[in-house]
Design a protein around this motif. Structure first.
Motif, PDB file in Angstrom:
ATOM      1  N   SER A   1       0.822  -1.118  -0.146  1.00  0.00           N
ATOM      2  CA  SER A   1       0.058   0.255  -0.234  1.00  0.00           C
ATOM      3  C   SER A   1       0.568   1.103  -0.037  1.00  0.00           C
ATOM      4  O   SER A   1       1.987   1.401   0.585  1.00  0.00           O
ATOM      5  CB  SER A   1      -0.912   0.379   0.748  1.00  0.00           C
TER       6      SER A   1
ATOM      7  N   ASP B   1      -8.683  -1.816   8.168  1.00  0.00           N
ATOM      8  CA  ASP B   1      -9.795  -2.852   6.559  1.00  0.00           C
ATOM      9  C   ASP B   1      -8.239  -2.681   5.354  1.00  0.00           C
ATOM     10  O   ASP B   1      -8.228  -2.835   3.875  1.00  0.00           O
ATOM     11  CB  ASP B   1     -10.601  -1.824   6.256  1.00  0.00           C
TER      12      ASP B   1
ATOM     13  N   ALA C   1      -5.585  -4.030   2.683  1.00  0.00           N
ATOM     14  CA  ALA C   1      -5.859  -4.895   1.719  1.00  0.00           C
ATOM     15  C   ALA C   1      -4.791  -6.432   1.560  1.00  0.00           C
ATOM     16  O   ALA C   1      -5.152  -7.592   1.313  1.00  0.00           O
ATOM     17  CB  ALA C   1      -6.097  -5.111   0.222  1.00  0.00           C
ATOM     18  N   GLU C   2      -3.898  -5.973   1.869  1.00  0.00           N
ATOM     19  CA  GLU C   2      -2.763  -7.029   2.080  1.00  0.00           C
ATOM     20  C   GLU C   2      -2.570  -7.248   3.713  1.00  0.00           C
ATOM     21  O   GLU C   2      -1.394  -8.742   3.844  1.00  0.00           O
ATOM     22  CB  GLU C   2      -1.041  -5.541   2.573  1.00  0.00           C
TER      23      GLU C   2
END
Length: 315
Positions: free
Chosen positions: A54, A261, A263-264
């Motif tokens: 990110s 939250d 994603a990784e």
């Protein structure tokens, strides 16, 4: 747990960026400050971010779940954007020390402590509320590597062959979250050649008190085939006093500490994140305030829990 048994939320103030010019640094040092709305004599946690895909989690904008939890538990949390941040990669790709910036990352924390009075005056409602003698440090992943250096680990500088020590004596205790382990034969994954600095650390001189937090499913095959035990090396190979919190079923994100939250996060688990915040705060509170029983109480509650989030050992 029913809603009626939840403690009332503690309001937290977050202010960013505090900008510190640092001579020779390719960009100014930017910091986020999080603190409880009320209270004085507040201890400090320096928080060193990790890497990750990110853009913003590797910066002062990451780790909100931890920063907010620690601030709610009565700490002032200081989060710098290190030169390894993806938000800076277009600016510093050719700067001295790239890509790992191992020395700069550690020096960021010393610069912050040198200017703690400036930070305190800059942030609204913070002046006079910090206890400058009670300083702790936490780091996740690559941030755990940085924390190890500041807590006393040596590093064999690959450029000179000399052993470097960047220990920061003002830091009284630390928390290493999913930190890298040993080098040598253990550092045999495909990323080892790109990041040889990871294997250059000597934990035998990391004498400061520290809590090592490791997930029992954190299998970093890109660095090693040792399995999750690799992340317990900062506990196993360093001298006491050290504690080890092994989190059950946790992977490298430890439930999602790097961001809400994100994603990784391969093991998203809000309860685990809450437990990490609560347990690490208890550890640091007891280390910074001799006689405080928060850590002992937390460990006893963990041991008595029929469905515990993890286990603790100490030396």
């Amino acid at each position: 747990m029913s809603a009626s048994t939840h403690a009332a939320p503690v309001p937290v103030l977050s202010y960013s960026p505090v900008v510190l010019p640092v001579p020779g640094r390719p960009v100014e040092l930017q910091i986020r400050v999080s603190a409880p709305e009320y209270g004085t004599g507040l201890p400090v946690i320096l928080l060193s971010h990790g890497h990750g895909p990110s853009n913003n989690l590797s910066s002062l904008n990451g780790y909100a779940p931890l920063a907010n939890s620690w601030a709610a538990h009565g700490f002032v949390v200081l989060q710098p954007t290190h030169l390894t941040s993806r938000t800076l990669s277009h600016l510093v790709a050719d700067a001295p020390g790239a890509p790992d910036f191992w020395r700069s990352r550690a020096e960021d924390m010393t610069h912050i402590l040198d200017r703690l009075d400036v930070i305190e005056r800059t942030v609204p409602q913070l002046a006079g509320r910090i206890d400058h003698t009670k300083i702790a440090l936490a780091g996740h992943s690559l941030g755990g590597f940085t924390a190890g250096l500041l807590l006393g680990a040596g590093l064999n500088d690959p450029d000179t062959g000399n052993v470097v020590h960047l220990v920061e004596p003002r830091i009284k205790a630390g928390v290493l979250l999913a930190a890298p382990g040993r080098g040598g034969d253990a550092l045999n994954g495909p990323m080892a050649e790109q990041w040889p600095i990871i294997g250059a650390v000597d934990f035998s001189t990391m004498t400061a008190p520290a809590l090592v937090v490791a997930g029992d499913k954190d299998d970093s095959r890109h660095f090693t085939d040792m399995g999750p035990d690799w992340h317990t090396d900062p506990y196993t190979l360093a001298p006491g006093p050290k504690s080890l919190l092994t989190l059950f079923e946790a992977e490298h994100g430890l439930g999602g500490i790097a961001g809400y939250d994100a994603a990784e996060t391969t093991d998203e688990n809000p309860e685990r994140v809450a437990a990490v915040g609560r347990l690490t705060a208890a550890y640091l509170r007891s280390r910074l305030h001799p006689g405080d029983t928060a850590w002992q109480t937390a460990c006893e509650a963990l041991a008595a829990d029929p469905d515990p989030v993890g286990r603790v050992e100490a030396k």
